[in-house]
Motif scaffolding. Structure first.
Motif, mmCIF file in Angstrom:
data_model
loop_
_atom_site.group_PDB
_atom_site.id
_atom_site.type_symbol
_atom_site.label_atom_id
_atom_site.label_comp_id
_atom_site.label_asym_id
_atom_site.label_seq_id
_atom_site.Cartn_x
_atom_site.Cartn_y
_atom_site.Cartn_z
ATOM 1 N N PRO A 63 0.842 -1.195 0.000
ATOM 2 C CA PRO A 63 0.000 0.000 0.000
ATOM 3 C C PRO A 63 0.879 1.248 0.000
ATOM 4 C CG PRO A 63 -0.819 -1.609 1.567
ATOM 5 C CD PRO A 63 0.497 -2.125 1.063
ATOM 6 N N TYR A 64 0.411 2.303 -0.569
ATOM 7 C CA TYR A 64 1.132 3.575 -0.703
ATOM 8 C C TYR A 64 2.281 3.468 -1.708
ATOM 9 C CZ TYR A 64 -1.319 4.304 3.708
ATOM 10 O OH TYR A 64 -2.284 4.376 4.678
ATOM 11 N N ASP A 65 2.384 2.347 -2.427
ATOM 12 C CA ASP A 65 3.467 2.100 -3.384
ATOM 13 C C ASP A 65 4.849 2.102 -2.743
ATOM 14 O OD1 ASP A 65 1.819 1.679 -5.586
ATOM 15 O OD2 ASP A 65 1.695 3.819 -6.003
ATOM 16 N N VAL A 66 4.915 1.743 -1.452
ATOM 17 C CA VAL A 66 6.207 1.597 -0.782
ATOM 18 C C VAL A 66 6.852 0.317 -1.295
ATOM 19 C CG1 VAL A 66 7.355 1.279 1.434
ATOM 20 C CG2 VAL A 66 5.366 2.778 1.279
ATOM 21 N N ALA A 69 1.178 -6.507 4.828
ATOM 22 C CA ALA A 69 0.544 -7.244 5.921
ATOM 23 C C ALA A 69 -0.946 -7.355 5.665
ATOM 24 C CB ALA A 69 0.794 -6.523 7.247
ATOM 25 N N ALA A 70 -1.548 -8.400 6.206
ATOM 26 C CA ALA A 70 -2.999 -8.604 6.144
ATOM 27 C C ALA A 70 -3.535 -8.496 4.722
ATOM 28 C CB ALA A 70 -3.717 -7.639 7.081
ATOM 29 N N SER A 71 -2.915 -9.237 3.817
ATOM 30 C CA SER A 71 -3.361 -9.285 2.418
ATOM 31 C C SER A 71 -3.473 -7.899 1.793
ATOM 32 C CB SER A 71 -4.699 -10.017 2.302
ATOM 33 O OG SER A 71 -4.568 -11.357 2.748
ATOM 34 N N GLY A 72 -2.492 -7.045 2.079
ATOM 35 C CA GLY A 72 -2.464 -5.722 1.472
ATOM 36 C C GLY A 72 -3.254 -4.655 2.201
ATOM 37 N N GLY A 123 -2.087 1.119 8.398
ATOM 38 C CA GLY A 123 -3.215 0.667 7.601
ATOM 39 C C GLY A 123 -3.414 1.519 6.357
ATOM 40 N N VAL A 124 -4.277 1.066 5.481
ATOM 41 C CA VAL A 124 -4.599 1.835 4.279
ATOM 42 C C VAL A 124 -5.817 2.704 4.562
ATOM 43 C CG1 VAL A 124 -3.594 0.131 2.717
ATOM 44 C CG2 VAL A 124 -6.015 -0.004 3.286
ATOM 45 N N PRO A 125 -5.969 3.795 3.812
ATOM 46 C CA PRO A 125 -7.105 4.683 4.054
ATOM 47 C C PRO A 125 -8.442 4.000 3.786
ATOM 48 C CG PRO A 125 -5.478 5.736 2.635
ATOM 49 C CD PRO A 125 -5.086 4.306 2.762
ATOM 50 N N GLY A 126 -9.411 4.279 4.656
ATOM 51 C CA GLY A 126 -10.780 3.844 4.415
ATOM 52 C C GLY A 126 -11.418 4.765 3.386
ATOM 53 N N GLU A 127 -12.671 4.550 3.088
ATOM 54 C CA GLU A 127 -13.358 5.385 2.102
ATOM 55 C C GLU A 127 -13.375 6.851 2.489
ATOM 56 O OE1 GLU A 127 -17.177 3.940 0.884
ATOM 57 O OE2 GLU A 127 -16.424 1.894 0.625
#
Length: 148
Positions: A4-7, A38-41, A65-69
């Motif tokens: 996520p975040y293209d890191v 982590a956690a399937s992306g 974590g990745v951003p929510g909606e």
């Protein structure tokens, strides 16, 4: 492959700059990073090393974590020198980074900004100091890391 975040995934080398107070000079040195999905992306795991000028080798881990909606992001962070207990942070994210923070004492905040810049990972940690007898409220960079 990226996270996520293209890191970029994997191990990297770079540098850090650290200061305790806003008027201190930055101590600089070599640093390493290991990045994993982590956690399937659904999150990115960033583990880093640095060297404190007096206390020696240190390490830390950020699970971001990745951003929510709504753009909201949560994270967990621990650092052998800055924050010895795992803490929860919240903030906002974009496709290429996030800013998360928490209040560690009334009016005192710690903020971590993670971004991908020119294909490398950057992390800036900022201390937020409330207004007091010593002066006005301030927010300053306490730690900067860059890895490729």
């Amino acid at each position: 492959m990226t996270t996520p975040y293209d890191v970029p995934l994997g191990d990297g080398a770079g540098s850090y700059a650290f200061r305790l107070l806003p008027d201190d000079h930055f101590d600089e040195g070599a640093s390493t990073v290991a990045v994993d999905a982590a956690a399937s992306g659904r999150a990115v795991l960033v583990s880093y090393t640095w060297v404190h000028p007096v206390d020696g080798p240190q390490s830390g881990t950020l699970l971001l974590g990745v951003p929510g909606e709504d753009g909201a992001v949560s994270a967990a962070w621990v650092d052998s020198w800055h924050q010895r207990d795992v803490v929860a942070l919240t903030g906002t994210g974009t496709a290429t980074g996030a800013v998360v923070a928490y209040e560690y004492a009334p009016g005192w905040t710690w903020e971590i900004e993670v971004a991908v810049v020119d294909g490398g990972l950057t992390m800036v940690m900022r201390n937020g100091v409330p207004e007091g007898d010593d002066g006005p409220a301030a927010r300053y960079d306490a730690m900067r890391g860059t890895w490729f």
